[in-house]
Design an enzyme around this catalytic site. Structure first.
Site, PDB file in Angstrom:
ATOM      1  N   LYS A   1       0.848  -1.193   0.000  1.00  0.00           N
ATOM      2  CA  LYS A   1       0.000   0.000   0.000  1.00  0.00           C
ATOM      3  C   LYS A   1       0.884   1.243   0.000  1.00  0.00           C
ATOM      4  CE  LYS A   1      -1.881   2.800   2.882  1.00  0.00           C
ATOM      5  NZ  LYS A   1      -1.981   4.066   2.105  1.00  0.00           N
TER       6      LYS A   1
ATOM      7  N   GLU B   1       9.853   0.946  10.805  1.00  0.00           N
ATOM      8  CA  GLU B   1      10.865   1.986  10.605  1.00  0.00           C
ATOM      9  C   GLU B   1      10.123   3.300  10.736  1.00  0.00           C
ATOM     10  OE1 GLU B   1      12.617   4.937   9.340  1.00  0.00           O
ATOM     11  OE2 GLU B   1      12.518   4.098   7.309  1.00  0.00           O
TER      12      GLU B   1
ATOM     13  N   CYS C   1      13.128  10.727   7.328  1.00  0.00           N
ATOM     14  CA  CYS C   1      13.010  10.235   8.700  1.00  0.00           C
ATOM     15  C   CYS C   1      14.321  10.345   9.466  1.00  0.00           C
ATOM     16  CB  CYS C   1      12.503   8.790   8.708  1.00  0.00           C
ATOM     17  SG  CYS C   1      13.481   7.675   7.679  1.00  0.00           S
TER      18      CYS C   1
ATOM     19  N   GLU D   1       9.550  15.582  15.788  1.00  0.00           N
ATOM     20  CA  GLU D   1       9.932  15.506  14.385  1.00  0.00           C
ATOM     21  C   GLU D   1       9.100  16.498  13.580  1.00  0.00           C
ATOM     22  OE1 GLU D   1      10.923  11.942  11.261  1.00  0.00           O
ATOM     23  OE2 GLU D   1       9.062  11.777  12.416  1.00  0.00           O
TER      24      GLU D   1
END
Length: 794
Positions: A192, A266, A300, A397
């Site tokens: 996906k 992750e 990331c 983040e």
């Protein structure tokens, strides 16, 4: 206008990349894409679609099928039907398919790069020169693992049907990271892509079909978060591989708890970029450009926390600001720009909000006076200085082109600041003193560390995080194991419920009673009374009282964790030292073999011969892990650059262990020994019905030079103590062997700090079978692999 003026100004004109082929491909599909299931495109069963927009202009790019339950069911059914035949192909046959996919990517590299830039908004230079070549490299590399699978992974089998959910920041590269190893090793895939960026996944599916990939091996189901949730929760999927936010990662861990699904996550990061006063300042400034303004900071592992040693901070920030003024923000298809569009208005709004909050909390804002394109979602390169370590911009983040900077004085302060984060994905260290750089790299809580470099990746080297950046690795040999399972664990049966003997009353007489002795807990190298001052009787199968043990509680677990944390020197002890101590434990156990055999026979009712066999197997297992202690080593990767990547196995830290009810000594040793062999410290709950083998064992530990706090033993009810260990944020991993309900509980409660879990889902292991209960399957789960990249040369 003279030519000389251009040389003086060094200004750039537009250098547009043609998009005619990309738009023609979209037009061939009439601007509307279905799912790719069982080798062909199909519309959603519901007929529903959603719109995909160009980030740079806001214009409609295509209509995309919205996946529902029927679509996911169809994709899973196709993958399940294809998986057996795909896995039975020879490794060479699968290698040829992977090779064909790699060549197909290379032949259509420009088309893929342009579609990616249109769909994601990132600069064409990045998609053309970084993302697509590296994606092809992953398929080539994993074609090699397919070719070698029958010898290199002879004791492993494919996991089966894999659900993969990928993010929008590197749509095609993330596809390659996940699809290549899964297919190479005999699995089939339901992928996906992110709802913002589905087009290159659909293009790849079309190219894969043209390359001869059999129907059902790769399926692509598009949709939004609800579609991903349907994949995660599907009962006939054997593994979930997810890259995305930590918040969604937590939900996936919770949803898959107890399902038996393999899981790799992750997740997010807040990576430190550490600049020492002896660093090459100009090189470090360029490093920041690559670390945080690459892909608009939507990375990331972006080096978003810039930590600069005080002595060079003013000069460093001055040069960094000057360099920021030369960055060009423009349309993704302009080959002469450095930064392009943010993926969507909602992400742009998040960036603006967090920066505003950081300024409110005292940060100094700098944005260079550069021109932004009109329309679309654009944000300038941004630097926040004078940031406090607890500020929201230093801890959360941002996922945008925003660097936050702090200063430090000493290397130890730099390490402390760098590790002051709930994340642990990557880090970058800049120093001309290689000894200092490697010293710091070893102490950073991160899965990847770059020395005098940043954002280096290769298919040969594992990538993944620690802490709330997730668990598991992608790339390299360690990434292959994420898509395999040990042959020896296939076909395990649910363990039988242990029988609970009834207490048999002992008739009173006038004989002198025996002296009472309750086995204490063992915490910090000392025997300790349980906090609650409760104990429980331990009965033989015939109901005879064999002794009593302390009833541990939450406070006892807390004390044991504190003791384990204090024993951190064990993690840095030499491998030779750890090996010697394991041999010494085995030697001392051997000297008391008859005593332990008698205890096992009395507790469990097994024959004297079987009890002796368990003790001998335990001694042999300690010897095995003594042997492994100085042999379970890292490797040196040789990626295609001037440099090396050191893959270093590191202990996870403090690990909780819930021992199985059966084989009370051998089960205990089989779980504790691999963990301490590689440097972990453990808090162990022994077999609930038969704990006396473990309480006897601590006297062996006391005489074997085991440092205080390395092994801590808390007796009591396994489920209750597991709850405390699973929820404890200072426990880094938890191994739990017992009932299926225990496995579910441990996985569900581990979401707080996303600790790595190793559970058996109630399926019994034959602890006497070395292929199932010893060696690398346990050692791999006892460590995290840190990849330290060291470029060299001028």
């Amino acid at each position: 206008m003279s030519v000389a003026r251009f040389f003086d100004e060094m200004s750039y004109g537009p250098a547009p990349e043609g998009d005619a082929e990309a738009r023609a491909w979209i037009a061939r599909h009439k601007g509307e894409f279905g799912h790719f299931i069982n080798g062909g495109f199909v519309a959603s069963a519901s007929g529903k679609t959603f719109d995909s927009f160009e980030p740079a202009t806001g214009a409609l790019l295509a209509k995309i099928a919205r996946g529902g339950r029927e679509d996911v069911n169809a994709a899973v059914a196709a993958a399940r039907k294809a998986q057996g035949a795909w896995a039975k192909l020879s490794g060479h046959a699968r290698a040829r398919h992977l090779y064909a996919l790699a060549r197909m990517i290379q032949r259509h590299a420009r088309l893929i790069a342009v579609v990616e830039a249109l769909d994601n908004g990132k600069p064409i230079r990045e998609t053309r020169d970084i993302d697509i070549p590296l994606a092809a490299r992953h398929f080539y590399h994993h074609a090699g693992w397919a070719q070698l699978q029958e010898t290199e992974f002879a004791d492993q089998l494919p996991v089966g049907v894999v659900g993969q959910v990928i993010p929008w920041n590197f749509p095609f590269l993330m596809l390659a990271w996940k699809v290549a190893p899964a297919l190479a090793l005999g699995n089939t895939v339901i992928l996906k892509p992110a709802e913002f960026t589905p087009l290159t996944a659909l293009l790849f599916a079309e190219l894969a079909s043209a390359a001869g990939l059999p129907p059902g091996v790769l399926n692509v189901v598009t949709g939004e978060g609800e579609t991903g949730a349907l994949i995660v929760e599907h009962d006939d999927i054997d593994k979930i591989a997810f890259t995305g936010s930590t918040e969604v990662g937590r939900l996936i861990r919770e949803k898959t708890a107890g399902s038996g699904k393999s899981l790799t996550l992750e997740l997010g990061g807040k990576s430190p970029f550490i600049v020492f006063d002896d660093a090459d300042i100009d090189a470090a400034v360029e490093g920041v450009v690559d670390a945080i303004w690459f892909n608009q900071g939507q990375v990331c592992c972006a080096g978003s926390r810039v930590l600069v040693q005080e002595g060079v901070a003013p000069r460093f920030h001055e040069r960094l600001k000057r360099r920021m003024g030369t960055l060009r923000v423009g349309h993704p298809l302009d080959k002469a720009i450095d930064m392009a569009a943010i993926v969507a208005p909602v992400q742009l709004q998040r960036i603006e909000s967090l920066v505003s909050q950081g300024v409110t909390e005292g940060a100094a804002l700098y944005q260079p006076p550069i021109e932004l394109p009109t329309g679309g979602s654009f944000y300038p390169p941004t630097l926040l200085t004078a940031v406090q370590p607890t500020s929201v911009v230093a801890t959360e983040e941002i996922f945008g082109p925003v660097a936050v900077s702090m200063t430090f004085r000493t290397p130890e302060e730099a390490i402390q600041l760098a590790n002051h984060s709930r994340y642990g994905l990557a880090a970058s260290v800049w120093s001309e003193t290689i000894g200092l750089a490697l010293h710091v790299a070893a102490k950073l809580a991160a899965g990847v560390v770059w020395v005098n470099a940043t954002n280096l990746f290769d298919a040969s080297s594992g990538f993944g995080g620690k802490r709330e950046s997730g668990f598991g690795r992608e790339g390299g040999r360690e990434g292959c194991y994420e898509y395999l399972k040990p042959k020896a664990w296939v076909g395990r049966k649910l363990r039988a419920e242990p029988s609970v003997p009834a207490l048999k009353p002992v008739p009173s007489d006038f004989a002198m009673p025996s002296l009472d002795r309750t086995a204490k807990l063992f915490i910090g190298g000392k025997q300790a009374r349980p906090d609650g001052n409760y104990s429980r009787q331990i009965l033989s199968p015939k109901g005879k009282v064999l002794g009593e043990v302390g009833e541990g509680n939450r406070k006892d677990i807390r004390n044991a964790v504190v003791a384990a944390q204090a024993a951190s020197a064990w993690s840095s002890a030499t491998t030779h030292n750890r090996a010697q101590i394991l041999y010494y434990i085995a030697e001392n156990l051997s000297g008391r073999a008859a005593e332990f055999a008698d205890r096992i026979a009395a507790m469990t009712g097994v024959s004297a011969a079987n009890a002796r066999a368990e003790v001998e197997a335990s001694i042999a297992r300690l010897f095995s892990y003594g042997a492994w202690a100085d042999k379970y080593e890292g490797v040196v990767h040789l990626p295609p650059l001037r440099g090396v990547a050191l893959a270093m196995p590191e202990p996870q830290g403090v690990v909780g262990v819930i021992c199985p009810p059966e084989s009370p000594l051998l089960g205990f040793v089989s779980l504790v020994a691999p963990l301490i062999a590689v440097g972990n410290r453990v808090v162990v709950v022994p077999s609930e019905p038969h704990p006396l083998a473990a309480t006897d064992f601590y006297s062996v530990l006391e005489t074997s030079d085991v440092p205080a706090g390395v092994v801590n033993i808390v007796t009591g009810q396994a489920t209750e103590l597991a709850k405390t260990l699973a929820a404890h944020n200072d426990v880094d991993a938890l191994w739990a062997f017992g009932t299926a309900d225990l496995s579910t509980l441990v996985e569900k409660l581990s979401v707080g700090n996303l600790k790595r879990t190793f559970v058996d889902y109630g399926k019994a292991i034959d602890w006497f079978d070395r292929s199932a209960a010893e060696g690398q399957p346990f050692l791999r789960r006892a460590v995290d692999v840190k990849n330290i990249w060291i470029p060299y040369g001028e």
